[in-house]
Design a protein around this motif. Structure first.
Motif, PDB file in Angstrom:
ATOM      1  N   LEU A 178     -24.081  33.543 -56.585  1.00 59.26           N
ATOM      2  CA  LEU A 178     -25.003  34.510 -55.988  1.00 59.26           C
ATOM      3  C   LEU A 178     -25.144  34.283 -54.484  1.00 59.26           C
TER       4      LEU A 178
ATOM      5  N   VAL B 176     -30.432  44.355 -50.071  1.00 60.87           N
ATOM      6  CA  VAL B 176     -30.812  43.759 -51.361  1.00 60.87           C
ATOM      7  C   VAL B 176     -29.800  42.703 -51.782  1.00 60.87           C
ATOM      8  N   LEU B 177     -28.507  42.988 -51.614  1.00 59.48           N
ATOM      9  CA  LEU B 177     -27.480  41.997 -51.946  1.00 59.48           C
ATOM     10  C   LEU B 177     -27.683  40.715 -51.146  1.00 59.48           C
TER      11      LEU B 177
ATOM     12  N   VAL C 115     -30.597  38.592 -52.389  1.00 58.64           N
ATOM     13  CA  VAL C 115     -30.225  37.801 -53.566  1.00 58.64           C
ATOM     14  C   VAL C 115     -29.561  36.498 -53.130  1.00 58.64           C
ATOM     15  N   SER C 116     -28.661  36.584 -52.149  1.00 57.02           N
ATOM     16  CA  SER C 116     -27.998  35.387 -51.646  1.00 57.02           C
ATOM     17  C   SER C 116     -28.980  34.427 -51.001  1.00 57.02           C
TER      18      SER C 116
ATOM     19  N   SER D 101     -30.979  32.592 -53.619  1.00 55.45           N
ATOM     20  CA  SER D 101     -30.131  31.675 -54.385  1.00 55.45           C
ATOM     21  C   SER D 101     -29.792  30.422 -53.607  1.00 55.45           C
TER      22      SER D 101
END
Length: 452
Positions: free
Chosen positions: A259, A420-421, A424-425, A428
């Protein structure tokens, strides 16, 4: 940085007397950097061609939007093969060695790229053309799947623990250099008339890659595996099934690393693949202008990787990667806003900042990922994590971006999606627990500056 003629420090725990001699820092840099540059050149010229010509030549029956989507889908197919390549090549890399797999990945990717350059189009053989294109893209993706992990490890495993980010950045330079050279190749033929470009001009970047592959094979044939992995083979303690051991002992670490790997390709492929289509067809930039702007921005990408790696070795790779991921969350909306002005200078600024954002993460990623998994599972672990993240962030983004713009007629939904991507990173990588290992694969104490 270490002097080019000096040999890197041995990892903790090596004896030096019974191990094979290590290659010089210059030799490691050249093998890691040149080979990776060639493979990413091969990979990115496909992305450029997908944005510029594949829709017309291989999917001519579709309307322009559907043709572009089909071309980007073919581009995305390569990402589907990358995790499989990471698993298979990572398995043998953890069992047989890093060097042999690096030679294999170069042959697979380079051979597929050359064959694409001689592939008949739809007008010549009909439906067989896109089928063969997809097959070669799968082969190309399979080879690339095992490339990054091996190139990083051939460098970082020859480095001392406190120089791993710098050595890991050797392979990372290959990504922007691949973008740079692929754009240069297409820029060189972009002066052709539209008729000549579609007839033969687009093939030239694919065909010349065979020369680069031969050079890369000569360089990589001189490599040796690092002492810490060689010792595992001598002691017969390599994992019999690395991927099974990985999922059994490090499942959460693998998920978080995967992620965390989403943000760099999400930002990168938005610029170097989707923007080539969006900038020319929607905003109205000339193709040579857009290629030139992206080309210039990659110079900042390279410079940022170098600085980021040095800072990561000083203050912690995780800490630096977090900073990069945070900037990646912020930038997508301004990126599209600047490009939408149609002003080349503002678009250049947008691309430069995006390149810096990627460079911050790239400079820290090699050192960070090397310390997430023990030696016996490391090739499989970092390869699978990197490629899964690349599939989500890189393969899907141009397709989703094209579909979102087709549905809403606005770049804002695209920017929100990329944001949004990247979020997430960010979450994570913050959650990742860094546990550096010594040369035997056991845990070692972590200095405060290295924990991130």
């Amino acid at each position: 940085m270490t002097s080019p003629s000096a040999k890197p420090s041995e990892p903790a725990g090596t004896t030096g007397s019974t191990e094979p001699s290590s290659p010089s820092t210059r030799g490691i840099f050249v093998a890691s950097f040149i080979g990776t540059s060639i493979e990413w050149y091969d990979y990115y010229i496909f992305g450029t061609a997908a944005a510029l010509v594949f829709g017309t030549l291989f999917y001519p029956g579709a309307d322009p939007t559907a043709g572009t989507l089909a071309a980007f889908a073919t581009f995305a197919v390569g990402f589907l093969a990358r995790p499989l390549g990471a698993a298979v090549i990572g398995h043998f890399g953890d069992r047989l060695g890093r060097k042999s797999m690096l030679v294999l990945t170069l042959m697979l990717t380079g051979g597929a790229t050359f064959l694409i350059g001689v592939l008949p189009t739809y007008a010549a053989i009909g439906i067989g053309a896109p089928i063969l294109l997809v097959a070669l893209r799968l082969l190309q993706g399979f080879g690339v799947g095992g490339e990054w992990g091996g190139a990083v490890l051939i460098a970082t495993e020859h480095a001392s623990p406190r120089r791993r980010a710098v050595f890991g950045s050797f392979a990372q330079f290959g990504v922007p250099i691949g973008v740079l050279t692929s754009n240069l190749a297409f820029l060189a033929v972009s002066g052709l008339s539209e008729e000549d470009f579609l007839a033969y001009g687009w093939r030239i970047p694919f065909l010349i890659s065979i020369v680069l592959v031969v050079v890369g094979l000569l360089v990589r044939s001189r490599l040796t595996d690092a002492p810490e992995f060689s010792r595992l083979k001598q002691e017969q303690t390599v994992s019999k099934v690395p991927i099974a051991d990985l999922f059994r002992t490090r499942p959460l670490q693998l998920v978080l690393a995967s992620l965390a790997s989403i943000a760099p390709p999400a930002v990168g492929y938005t610029v170097i693949v989707y923007m080539l289509n969006y900038g020319t067809t929607v905003v109205g930039f000339a193709r040579p202008t857009l290629l030139t702007l992206i080309l210039v921005s990659t110079l900042f990408w390279v410079a940022t990787i170098a600085v980021s790696a040095l800072v990561a070795d000083r203050y912690g790779a995780k800490r630096v990667f977090v900073i990069g991921a945070a900037t990646a969350v912020i930038w997508p909306l301004p990126l599209f806003a600047l490009v939408n002005t149609g002003d080349w200078l503002l678009a250049l600024i947008a691309f430069i900042v995006a390149a810096v954002v990627q460079g911050i993460m790239a400079g820290a990623q090699g050192g960070l990922f090397t310390e997430l998994f023990e030696v016996r599972l490391r090739y499989s672990g970092i390869s699978i994590a990197y490629q899964l993240g690349g599939m989500i962030g890189g393969a899907v983004t141009p397709i989703v971006a094209t579909a979102l713009f087709g549905a809403y007629g606005s770049s804002i939904p695209i920017a929100v999606y990329v944001t949004v991507l990247c979020l997430v990173s960010l979450v994570s990588v913050i959650a990742i627990q860094v546990h550096p290992t010594d040369s035997t694969g056991g845990a070692r104490p972590v200095p405060d500056a290295a924990t991130g």
